[in-house]
Design an enzyme around this catalytic site. Structure first.
Site, PDB file in Angstrom:
ATOM      1  N   ASP A 129      33.316  28.560   4.281  1.00 23.45           N
ATOM      2  CA  ASP A 129      33.318  29.872   4.928  1.00 23.45           C
ATOM      3  C   ASP A 129      34.248  29.852   6.145  1.00 23.45           C
ATOM      4  O   ASP A 129      34.521  28.785   6.707  1.00 23.45           O
ATOM      5  CB  ASP A 129      31.907  30.245   5.398  1.00 23.45           C
ATOM      6  CG  ASP A 129      30.932  30.367   4.237  1.00 23.45           C
ATOM      7  OD1 ASP A 129      31.383  30.608   3.107  1.00 23.45           O
ATOM      8  OD2 ASP A 129      29.717  30.208   4.476  1.00 23.45           O
TER       9      ASP A 129
HETATM   10  N1  URA Z   1      27.587  26.524   2.232  1.00 22.23           N
HETATM   11  C1  URA Z   1      27.772  27.582   3.052  1.00 22.23           C
HETATM   12  O1  URA Z   1      26.857  28.374   3.273  1.00 22.23           O
HETATM   13  N2  URA Z   1      28.969  27.741   3.623  1.00 22.23           N
HETATM   14  C2  URA Z   1      29.990  26.883   3.452  1.00 22.23           C
HETATM   15  O2  URA Z   1      31.070  27.066   4.025  1.00 22.23           O
HETATM   16  C3  URA Z   1      29.790  25.782   2.596  1.00 22.23           C
HETATM   17  C4  URA Z   1      28.574  25.627   2.004  1.00 22.23           C
END
Ligand code: URA
Length: 241
Positions: A110
């Site tokens: 993310d």
């Molecule tokens: N899980 C998440 O919620 N975000 C990420 O960036 C990676 C795994």
């Protein structure tokens, strides 16, 4: 693991793959006589180049062919896991030393997540690392608002419902500190959208910081500050089977 093998490709493609310009820009340079192959000026874009043996010089500078590139990035927050974005800086933009123009991130973190991201153009390796059937471990460091308990450990180990057809696969939670802000490491084997955040949300807790530490055998080099990157070592590359 893809092994670089000798390939014979057209001179214009060789230079385009290495990011020297578009095929048409490169063709013009070739016709002008600005490229030498094994010491002699080469004016034919279609000339086949042996990527291991032939020496190509572009405007006086050696143009070495790299079939595959592998970089470990410590992804900073605020950068998107994509190859192109209209508005934001991408993880590929951060790899300024890249030669190839076909690099991509292996999986997505993310925008606000930090940590280990492999950037490569090796599609077969990416497929193996991301395939749900391969059950490759991904380890994250998390900070959570609120207390973590043994019951949370058990519920994650059982495979928690995150609101999809299937519950998440069992995950391993190791609590490092439980308090008003808790710290833990969680190991998952899938890569569903916002997976870690949704797993904690299903426990009634919110992730306030997330950083990936490991993917399969590849461990984040903690000497890399957020935004820094380096090439994988030979050992790291070979370990990623
Ligand atoms: N899980 C998440 O919620 N975000 C990420 O960036 C990676 C795994």
């Amino acid at each position: 693991m893809a092994v670089a093998v000798t390939v014979r490709i057209r001179l214009d493609k060789y230079l385009a793959d290495m990011g020297y310009g578009t095929r048409s820009e490169i063709k013009k340079e070739i016709v002008k006589g600005n490229i030498r192959v094994n010491g002699a000026v080469e004016r034919k874009p279609e000339t086949k180049i042996d990527t291991e043996k032939d020496k190509v010089i572009y405007n006086g500078i050696p143009a070495v062919y790299e079939q595959y590139e592998y970089y470990m990035l410590n992804k900073p927050a605020g950068v998107v896991s994509a190859t192109f974005d209209r508005k934001d800086c991408t993880v590929v933009d951060l790899i300024e030393a890249r030669q190839r123009k076909d690099l991509f991130p292996v999986g997505r973190l993310d925008k606000d997540t930090e940590g280990l991201l492999l950037i490569t153009n090796d599609g077969e390796l990416a497929h193996r690392l991301l395939s749900p059937k391969k059950h490759v471990d991904k380890v994250y460091y998390v900070k959570i608002e609120g207390y973590l308990t043994d019951e949370d450990v058990e519920r994650l180990a059982d495979g928690i419902d995150i609101g999809e057809d299937r519950p998440a696969l069992p995950a391993r939670l190791v609590i490092r500190k439980s308090g008003t802000v808790s710290e833990a490491e969680i190991t998952i084997q899938e890569g569903r959208f916002h997976q870690v955040k949704r797993m904690f949300h299903a426990l009634g807790k919110e992730v306030i910081y997330l950083k990936r530490l490991r993917m399969g055998s590849l461990v984040l080099d903690e000497t890399l500050k957020p935004g820094q990157y380096r090439k994988l070592t030979e050992e790291e590359r070979n370990g990623l089977c």
